[in-house]
Design a protein around this motif. Structure first.
Motif, PDB file in Angstrom:
ATOM      1  N   ASP A 227       0.852  -1.187   0.000  1.00 11.26           N
ATOM      2  CA  ASP A 227       0.000   0.000   0.000  1.00 11.26           C
ATOM      3  C   ASP A 227       0.889   1.239   0.000  1.00 11.26           C
ATOM      4  O   ASP A 227       1.144   1.866   1.025  1.00 11.26           O
ATOM      5  CB  ASP A 227      -0.967   0.021   1.205  1.00 11.26           C
ATOM      6  N   ARG A 228       1.362   1.537  -1.202  1.00  9.02           N
ATOM      7  CA  ARG A 228       2.386   2.577  -1.359  1.00  9.02           C
ATOM      8  C   ARG A 228       2.032   3.890  -0.699  1.00  9.02           C
ATOM      9  O   ARG A 228       2.867   4.523  -0.052  1.00  9.02           O
ATOM     10  CB  ARG A 228       2.609   2.865  -2.852  1.00  9.02           C
ATOM     11  N   GLU A 229       0.762   4.313  -0.882  1.00 15.17           N
ATOM     12  CA  GLU A 229       0.375   5.628  -0.355  1.00 15.17           C
ATOM     13  C   GLU A 229       0.504   5.667   1.171  1.00 15.17           C
ATOM     14  O   GLU A 229       0.857   6.680   1.757  1.00 15.17           O
ATOM     15  CB  GLU A 229      -1.073   5.920  -0.771  1.00 15.17           C
ATOM     16  N   VAL A 230       0.208   4.524   1.793  1.00 10.87           N
ATOM     17  CA  VAL A 230       0.329   4.449   3.255  1.00 10.87           C
ATOM     18  C   VAL A 230       1.791   4.668   3.641  1.00 10.87           C
ATOM     19  O   VAL A 230       2.112   5.484   4.513  1.00 10.87           O
ATOM     20  CB  VAL A 230      -0.166   3.078   3.783  1.00 10.87           C
ATOM     21  N   TYR A 231       2.675   3.960   2.976  1.00 13.32           N
ATOM     22  CA  TYR A 231       4.099   4.108   3.316  1.00 13.32           C
ATOM     23  C   TYR A 231       4.623   5.493   2.939  1.00 13.32           C
ATOM     24  O   TYR A 231       5.501   6.030   3.623  1.00 13.32           O
ATOM     25  CB  TYR A 231       4.939   3.007   2.667  1.00 13.32           C
ATOM     26  N   ASP A 232       4.102   6.075   1.852  1.00 11.67           N
ATOM     27  CA  ASP A 232       4.538   7.441   1.518  1.00 11.67           C
ATOM     28  C   ASP A 232       4.266   8.358   2.701  1.00 11.67           C
ATOM     29  O   ASP A 232       5.079   9.219   3.036  1.00 11.67           O
ATOM     30  CB  ASP A 232       3.798   7.963   0.281  1.00 11.67           C
ATOM     31  N   HIS A 233       3.114   8.163   3.358  1.00  5.34           N
ATOM     32  CA  HIS A 233       2.771   9.000   4.523  1.00  5.34           C
ATOM     33  C   HIS A 233       3.594   8.603   5.747  1.00  5.34           C
ATOM     34  O   HIS A 233       4.058   9.462   6.491  1.00  5.34           O
ATOM     35  CB  HIS A 233       1.276   8.908   4.826  1.00  5.34           C
ATOM     36  N   LEU A 234       3.749   7.295   5.946  1.00  6.04           N
ATOM     37  CA  LEU A 234       4.530   6.852   7.110  1.00  6.04           C
ATOM     38  C   LEU A 234       5.959   7.370   7.016  1.00  6.04           C
ATOM     39  O   LEU A 234       6.522   7.870   7.997  1.00  6.04           O
ATOM     40  CB  LEU A 234       4.567   5.321   7.171  1.00  6.04           C
ATOM     41  N   CYS A 235       6.535   7.248   5.827  1.00  4.58           N
ATOM     42  CA  CYS A 235       7.951   7.615   5.670  1.00  4.58           C
ATOM     43  C   CYS A 235       8.146   9.122   5.739  1.00  4.58           C
ATOM     44  O   CYS A 235       9.235   9.595   6.029  1.00  4.58           O
ATOM     45  CB  CYS A 235       8.484   7.105   4.336  1.00  4.58           C
TER      46      CYS A 235
END
Ligand SMILES: C[S@@+](CC[C@H](N)C(=O)[O-])C[C@H]1O[C@@H](n2cnc3c(N)ncnc32)[C@H](O)[C@@H]1O
Length: 265
Positions: free
Chosen positions: A72-80
């Motif tokens: 879930d790329r968008e989730v990790y974009d926010h996490l990172c």
């Protein structure tokens, strides 16, 4: 399927969560029927009634282990980005030096290691902080694979290419995570229904497990325990397609579309 509609609630699991992985589950059941020399699922149902110990086997078949790096790329974009930076600021503000993460249902380590790589490569840098990741799963074999940290290329398909090149070495065992990114991860075999780490965390990742597969009763029992394990400004991340039980009063939406919540009390 009638059998699963009958059996899953008895394991405190929800049928809807298994819709997409029904085939996988059915294959496992067919294999079990062959091993027990039973002809139909009705026979298996009768067998479960006669041999209560079989419920433990069935419970094991219901463990879905799909995962990958940067899922879930968008989730990790926010996490990172904003999430890790905000949490790091909170750690510094309380004069601590360790950012604590719990990956609940960590599989073969794809989730905790994605976080570890992200923290290493974060800009602005987080190198003034230690990163401690507790990775728990009920499945000892998955934890062993996590400790080994070698993966197929397909597990890495969502990971930014530059990260793969930096963090992994490609050899005869597959893509093996380099040592610096493996440090600080502690593996614990735990069934989240009966045990959780006794600590408080800045970030808890509880994705694609409790709020997908467990029924609302069990979710309602586990959510307060997850909340209790958050630091005052802590963040809980659930799966992108998951919904929190209604009484999640202590959590405020941060990026709700992505399943990212933070403690509001
Ligand atoms: C679908 S995977 C999700 C992995 C990862 N969290 C993700 O989102 O990619 C679910 C994981 O939860 C683990 N699991 C299943 N039941 C569990 C339980 N009762 N306690 C702890 N872990 C469990 C499985 O072994 C599996 O690794």
């Amino acid at each position: 399927m009638d059998f699963l509609r009958w059996a899953l609630p008895r394991l405190h699991m929800r049928w809807a969560g298994f819709r997409k992985v029904r085939r996988q589950l059915c294959k496992r059941l067919q294999r079990r029927l062959r091993a027990l020399d039973l002809a139909t699922l009705s026979d298996y149902r009768a067998y479960l009634t006669r041999v209560p110990g079989e419920w433990t086997q069935l419970d094991r078949f219901c463990r879905i282990t799909i995962s990958r790096f940067y899922r879930d790329r968008e989730v990790y974009d926010h996490l990172c980005g904003p999430v890790l930076q905000t949490l790091a600021a909170a750690v510094r503000a309380r004069d601590a030096d360790t950012l604590k993460v719990w990956s609940a249902g960590c599989g073969r380590g794809e989730e905790p290691y994605t976080l570890a790589i992200a923290a290493h490569l974060a800009q602005p840098s987080l190198t003034d902080l230690h990163l401690q990741i507790v990775a728990t799963d009920v499945d000892a074999a998955l934890l062993a694979a996590g400790r080994k940290a070698c993966y197929r290329g397909s597990s890495l398909k969502d990971l930014p290419r530059a990260w793969t090149e930096l963090a992994f070495e490609h050899n005869q065992n597959g893509y093996c995570l380099r040592t610096p990114y493996r440090q600080g991860v502690h593996w614990i075999e735990q069934d989240i229904r009966t045990a959780m780490p006794e600590a408080r965390f800045d970030l808890i990742l509880c994705r694609n497990l409790v709020f997908t597969y467990f029924d609302t009763t069990l979710q309602g029992e586990l959510l307060p325990k997850l909340i209790d394990r958050l630091e005052p400004a802590g963040v809980l991340v659930i799966g992108k397609h998951e919904v929190l039980p209604e009484d999640a009063y202590a959590l405020a939406e941060w990026f709700p579309r992505l399943g990212i919540y933070r403690l509001s009390r």
